[in-house]
Scaffold this motif. Structure first.
Motif, PDB file in Angstrom:
ATOM      1  N   ASN A  89      -3.988  -0.431  14.039  1.00 32.51           N
ATOM      2  CA  ASN A  89      -4.730   0.836  13.927  1.00 32.51           C
ATOM      3  C   ASN A  89      -5.881   0.879  14.929  1.00 32.51           C
ATOM      4  O   ASN A  89      -6.126   1.914  15.577  1.00 32.51           O
ATOM      5  CB  ASN A  89      -5.256   1.019  12.500  1.00 32.51           C
ATOM      6  CG  ASN A  89      -5.921   2.365  12.303  1.00 32.51           C
ATOM      7  OD1 ASN A  89      -5.319   3.417  12.562  1.00 32.51           O
ATOM      8  ND2 ASN A  89      -7.170   2.361  11.841  1.00 32.51           N
ATOM      9  N   ASN A  90      -6.594  -0.235  15.073  1.00 28.46           N
ATOM     10  CA  ASN A  90      -7.694  -0.301  16.039  1.00 28.46           C
ATOM     11  C   ASN A  90      -7.195  -0.146  17.469  1.00 28.46           C
ATOM     12  O   ASN A  90      -7.806   0.549  18.290  1.00 28.46           O
ATOM     13  CB  ASN A  90      -8.456  -1.622  15.889  1.00 28.46           C
ATOM     14  CG  ASN A  90      -9.272  -1.680  14.616  1.00 28.46           C
ATOM     15  OD1 ASN A  90      -9.624  -0.652  14.040  1.00 28.46           O
ATOM     16  ND2 ASN A  90      -9.559  -2.894  14.153  1.00 28.46           N
ATOM     17  N   ILE A  91      -6.085  -0.816  17.779  1.00 28.93           N
ATOM     18  CA  ILE A  91      -5.514  -0.713  19.125  1.00 28.93           C
ATOM     19  C   ILE A  91      -5.132   0.726  19.438  1.00 28.93           C
ATOM     20  O   ILE A  91      -5.428   1.255  20.516  1.00 28.93           O
ATOM     21  CB  ILE A  91      -4.286  -1.639  19.268  1.00 28.93           C
ATOM     22  CG1 ILE A  91      -4.711  -3.103  19.207  1.00 28.93           C
ATOM     23  CG2 ILE A  91      -3.549  -1.358  20.573  1.00 28.93           C
ATOM     24  CD1 ILE A  91      -3.549  -4.096  19.166  1.00 28.93           C
ATOM     25  N   LEU A  92      -4.491   1.385  18.476  1.00 29.75           N
ATOM     26  CA  LEU A  92      -4.021   2.753  18.696  1.00 29.75           C
ATOM     27  C   LEU A  92      -5.163   3.754  18.707  1.00 29.75           C
ATOM     28  O   LEU A  92      -5.073   4.805  19.360  1.00 29.75           O
ATOM     29  CB  LEU A  92      -3.006   3.130  17.613  1.00 29.75           C
ATOM     30  CG  LEU A  92      -1.724   2.295  17.556  1.00 29.75           C
ATOM     31  CD1 LEU A  92      -0.815   2.788  16.445  1.00 29.75           C
ATOM     32  CD2 LEU A  92      -0.992   2.320  18.891  1.00 29.75           C
ATOM     33  N   SER A  93      -6.235   3.433  18.014  1.00 32.83           N
ATOM     34  CA  SER A  93      -7.367   4.369  17.929  1.00 32.83           C
ATOM     35  C   SER A  93      -8.322   4.236  19.105  1.00 32.83           C
ATOM     36  O   SER A  93      -8.942   5.217  19.524  1.00 32.83           O
ATOM     37  CB  SER A  93      -8.151   4.129  16.627  1.00 32.83           C
ATOM     38  OG  SER A  93      -7.328   4.329  15.503  1.00 32.83           O
ATOM     39  N   GLU A  94      -8.461   3.044  19.644  1.00 25.92           N
ATOM     40  CA  GLU A  94      -9.471   2.793  20.668  1.00 25.92           C
ATOM     41  C   GLU A  94      -8.930   2.858  22.083  1.00 25.92           C
ATOM     42  O   GLU A  94      -9.677   2.702  23.043  1.00 25.92           O
ATOM     43  CB  GLU A  94     -10.096   1.404  20.430  1.00 25.92           C
ATOM     44  CG  GLU A  94     -10.849   1.309  19.104  1.00 25.92           C
ATOM     45  CD  GLU A  94     -11.322  -0.106  18.811  1.00 25.92           C
ATOM     46  OE1 GLU A  94     -11.093  -0.988  19.674  1.00 25.92           O
ATOM     47  OE2 GLU A  94     -11.915  -0.311  17.737  1.00 25.92           O
ATOM     48  N   ASN A  95      -7.630   3.076  22.249  1.00 23.87           N
ATOM     49  CA  ASN A  95      -7.034   3.114  23.582  1.00 23.87           C
ATOM     50  C   ASN A  95      -6.271   4.410  23.786  1.00 23.87           C
ATOM     51  O   ASN A  95      -5.820   5.039  22.833  1.00 23.87           O
ATOM     52  CB  ASN A  95      -6.077   1.926  23.775  1.00 23.87           C
ATOM     53  CG  ASN A  95      -6.802   0.590  23.768  1.00 23.87           C
ATOM     54  OD1 ASN A  95      -7.268   0.140  24.795  1.00 23.87           O
ATOM     55  ND2 ASN A  95      -6.890  -0.029  22.595  1.00 23.87           N
TER      56      ASN A  95
END
Length: 251
Positions: A89-95
């Motif tokens: 979720n962090n990868i998809l949200s921050e990139n």
């Protein structure tokens, strides 16, 4: 040669007289790591924190599944999924999705080094078992070179062996300069090269004879140690034991 707790596994590996002592050690380390992972360890919080973060590679997911402890594996996967959800979720949200120039699209070549797919790949390629095995294997590499440097009996043991598989040959000649001086490194390389090339030629001849034996006109001729030429040939190339049965827990 006097054995200690550190040298016994190496001595046992050479006594097996197989195609590569480090294949023998790696297999033992891997089986111990699988048993450890799906033994009582999966109930320990500090252990689960490590597996939750790292996960496992494709090969070791399969071997953990084959081992047979379904409940233990399910518990490990359950908490790993919770951590993985947050990570993805962090990868998809921050990139953002990468954009490429006209020339990159024309060449079909990605120049993005920190893309969403790269970070996801890094997560999926992480493996608790690989890391654990590598840490232990490194100790045996260090012990191997210590014995090579200090004990002539061990050097003779290696000289009279079948050498190493290509995978572990590459590993040890890369690591040799970390433990040996220039002259010792050269000596180790020359001996290891000779053992490897002799083994490759020997196995090639065994494969040739295996084929000859499958001509019905040669069915009464001796095998000349070629019966297991195929698994030995694969081990010499890939550092694995293809003939091994699936490793399962003792019930």
């Amino acid at each position: 040669m006097k054995d200690t707790i550190y040298t016994i596994p190496l001595t046992e590996a050479f006594q097996e007289k197989g195609e590569c002592p480090f294949c023998f050690i790696y297999r033992k380390l891997e089986q111990d790591a699988i048993s450890f992972t799906l033994g009582c360890s999966y109930m320990e919080m500090d252990f689960r924190e490590q597996t939750d973060k790292a996960g496992f590679c494709t090969l070791h997911y399969q071997k953990l599944y084959d081992y047979g402890n379904r409940l233990g594996l399910c518990l490990i996967l359950n908490t790993h999924y919770k951590v993985l959800y947050e990570t993805i979720n962090n990868i998809l949200s921050e990139n953002t999705l990468p954009t490429y120039s006209f020339f990159a699209r024309l060449k079909k070549t990605s120049t993005e080094s920190n893309s969403i797919s790269t970070q996801i790949d890094n997560q999926l390629n992480s493996c608790f078992l690989c890391d654990r095995i590598e840490k232990d294997l490194s100790r045996y590499v260090s012990t191997f070179f210590y014995l090579w440097n200090k004990q002539s009996e061990f050097k003779n043991l290696y000289e009279n062996s079948k050498g190493l598989c290509i995978t572990h040959f590459s590993r040890l000649i890369k690591d040799a300069p970390l433990y040996l001086n220039e002259e010792q490194t050269k000596e180790f390389f020359e001996l290891s090269k000779r053992l490897l090339m002799d083994s490759l030629k020997r196995i090639e001849q065994d494969l040739d004879w295996f084929i000859v034996k499958h001509d019905h006109n040669n069915k009464d001729k001796p095998w000349n140690n070629a019966q297991d030429a195929i698994p030995r040939a694969i081990q010499k190339l890939a550092g694995i034991y293809p003939q091994d049965p699936i490793f399962k827990e003792d019930l």
